[in-house]
Design a protein around this motif. Structure first.
Motif, short mmCIF file in Angstrom:
data_model
loop_
_atom_site.label_atom_id
_atom_site.label_comp_id
_atom_site.label_asym_id
_atom_site.label_seq_id
_atom_site.Cartn_x
_atom_site.Cartn_y
_atom_site.Cartn_z
N HIS A 128 0.81 -1.22 0.00
CA HIS A 128 0.00 0.00 0.00
C HIS A 128 0.85 1.27 0.00
O HIS A 128 0.73 2.10 -0.89
CB HIS A 128 -0.95 0.03 1.20
CG HIS A 128 -2.15 -0.83 1.04
ND1 HIS A 128 -3.06 -0.69 0.02
CD2 HIS A 128 -2.59 -1.87 1.79
CE1 HIS A 128 -4.00 -1.59 0.14
NE2 HIS A 128 -3.75 -2.32 1.20
N ALA A 129 1.69 1.43 0.98
CA ALA A 129 2.47 2.67 1.08
C ALA A 129 3.56 2.76 0.02
O ALA A 129 3.64 3.77 -0.69
CB ALA A 129 3.04 2.82 2.49
N PRO A 130 4.41 1.76 -0.16
CA PRO A 130 5.48 1.91 -1.15
C PRO A 130 4.96 2.10 -2.57
O PRO A 130 5.50 2.89 -3.34
CB PRO A 130 6.28 0.61 -1.04
CG PRO A 130 5.92 0.01 0.25
CD PRO A 130 4.54 0.50 0.58
N GLY A 131 3.89 1.39 -2.94
CA GLY A 131 3.34 1.53 -4.29
C GLY A 131 2.61 2.85 -4.49
O GLY A 131 2.81 3.55 -5.48
N GLY A 132 1.77 3.21 -3.53
CA GLY A 132 0.98 4.44 -3.65
C GLY A 132 1.82 5.70 -3.60
O GLY A 132 1.70 6.58 -4.45
N TYR A 133 2.69 5.79 -2.62
CA TYR A 133 3.50 7.00 -2.50
C TYR A 133 4.50 7.14 -3.64
O TYR A 133 4.84 8.25 -4.05
CB TYR A 133 4.20 7.06 -1.14
CG TYR A 133 3.24 7.43 -0.04
CD1 TYR A 133 2.69 8.70 0.03
CD2 TYR A 133 2.86 6.50 0.92
CE1 TYR A 133 1.78 9.04 1.02
CE2 TYR A 133 1.95 6.83 1.92
CZ TYR A 133 1.42 8.10 1.96
OH TYR A 133 0.52 8.44 2.94
N ALA A 134 4.96 6.02 -4.17
CA ALA A 134 5.86 6.09 -5.33
C ALA A 134 5.17 6.75 -6.51
O ALA A 134 5.73 7.64 -7.16
CB ALA A 134 6.34 4.69 -5.71
N MET A 135 3.93 6.35 -6.79
CA MET A 135 3.22 6.97 -7.92
C MET A 135 2.94 8.44 -7.65
O MET A 135 3.12 9.28 -8.53
CB MET A 135 1.93 6.20 -8.21
CG MET A 135 2.20 4.86 -8.87
SD MET A 135 0.75 4.12 -9.64
CE MET A 135 -0.20 3.69 -8.20
N ARG A 136 2.53 8.77 -6.44
CA ARG A 136 2.28 10.17 -6.11
C ARG A 136 3.55 11.01 -6.31
O ARG A 136 3.50 12.11 -6.84
CB ARG A 136 1.80 10.30 -4.67
CG ARG A 136 0.38 9.89 -4.49
CD ARG A 136 -0.03 10.21 -3.07
NE ARG A 136 -1.45 10.01 -2.90
CZ ARG A 136 -1.98 9.48 -1.83
NH1 ARG A 136 -1.22 9.10 -0.82
NH2 ARG A 136 -3.28 9.34 -1.72
N GLU A 137 4.68 10.49 -5.86
CA GLU A 137 5.94 11.22 -6.00
C GLU A 137 6.31 11.42 -7.47
O GLU A 137 6.64 12.53 -7.88
CB GLU A 137 7.06 10.49 -5.27
CG GLU A 137 8.40 11.20 -5.36
CD GLU A 137 9.49 10.50 -4.58
OE1 GLU A 137 10.65 10.55 -5.05
OE2 GLU A 137 9.21 9.93 -3.51
N VAL A 138 6.25 10.35 -8.24
CA VAL A 138 6.63 10.43 -9.65
C VAL A 138 5.68 11.34 -10.43
O VAL A 138 6.09 12.01 -11.37
CB VAL A 138 6.69 9.00 -10.25
CG1 VAL A 138 6.78 9.04 -11.77
CG2 VAL A 138 7.87 8.25 -9.66
#
Length: 194
Positions: free
Chosen positions: A100-110
């Motif tokens: 949840h966190a690593p996948g979601g925040y990665a997309m938000r950051e990119v």
């Protein structure tokens, strides 16, 4: 925590020209990327699993960057996203929740700080299991035209001791969206909802 051990990465790009109606002037695109990794907790119950989320962060960023490249290299054209996980049979559903966190925040950051929650699906399954990954608008979850999903899976994954971690991005609404609701051009994008 153990290092992330990747067996394979698979990706798919769809261009949707029509769904029976008139062809789109600019076909919307959907892209998915799946990383098949060893599940370090497979076959046993481990109480403290949260630290593995930190280990997954670089993988999430790499996958999100690859998706943007697949869609043309411009993060500004991405309008929808979602994530998911398929846990091999020797694992438990909670192992998929670590994405949840690593996948979601990665997309938000990119994507430059997208506001909406990244929808998610997860399940435990055998090799070849398919998963419908939900998709919503990147800045406002209530944009009905962007409620979508993309079915993903790999014929030989996940094996019992693996996780198949998924990210999805789209470039627009469903090709013939006409169900009303909040329009993308009318969002304020302040709270991730509207």
């Amino acid at each position: 925590m153990p290092d992330v051990e990747i067996r394979k990465i698979s990706s798919v790009l769809e261009e949707i020209f029509h769904e029976g109606g008139p062809p789109a002037n600019v076909p919307p695109r959907r892209a998915a990327i799946i990383a098949v990794i060893k599940n370090p907790f497979a076959g046993r119950y481990v109480e403290e699993i949260q630290p593995f989320m930190e280990d997954l962060k670089p993988l999430g960023l790499d996958m999100a960057k690859r998706l943007v490249e697949m869609l043309g290299g411009d993060a500004g054209i991405v309008e929808g996203y979602g994530k998911g996980a398929i846990v091999g049979a020797a694992g438990e559903l909670e192992h998929g929740a670590l994405w949840h966190a690593p996948g979601g925040y990665a997309m938000r950051e990119v994507l430059g700080g997208a506001k909406a929650i990244v929808p998610s699906a997860k399940k435990v399954g055998a090799a070849g299991t398919r998963l419908d990954v939900p998709v919503t608008h990147t800045d406002a979850s209530y944009v009905r035209s962007h409620f979508d999903s993309m079915e993903v899976g790999i014929n030989d994954a996940p094996r019992a001791d693996e996780l198949a971690l998924v990210l999805v991005m789209t470039t627009g609404a469903r090709v013939h969206s006409r169900s009303g609701g909040l329009l993308a051009e009318d969002i304020t994008g302040e709270d991730g909802l509207r």
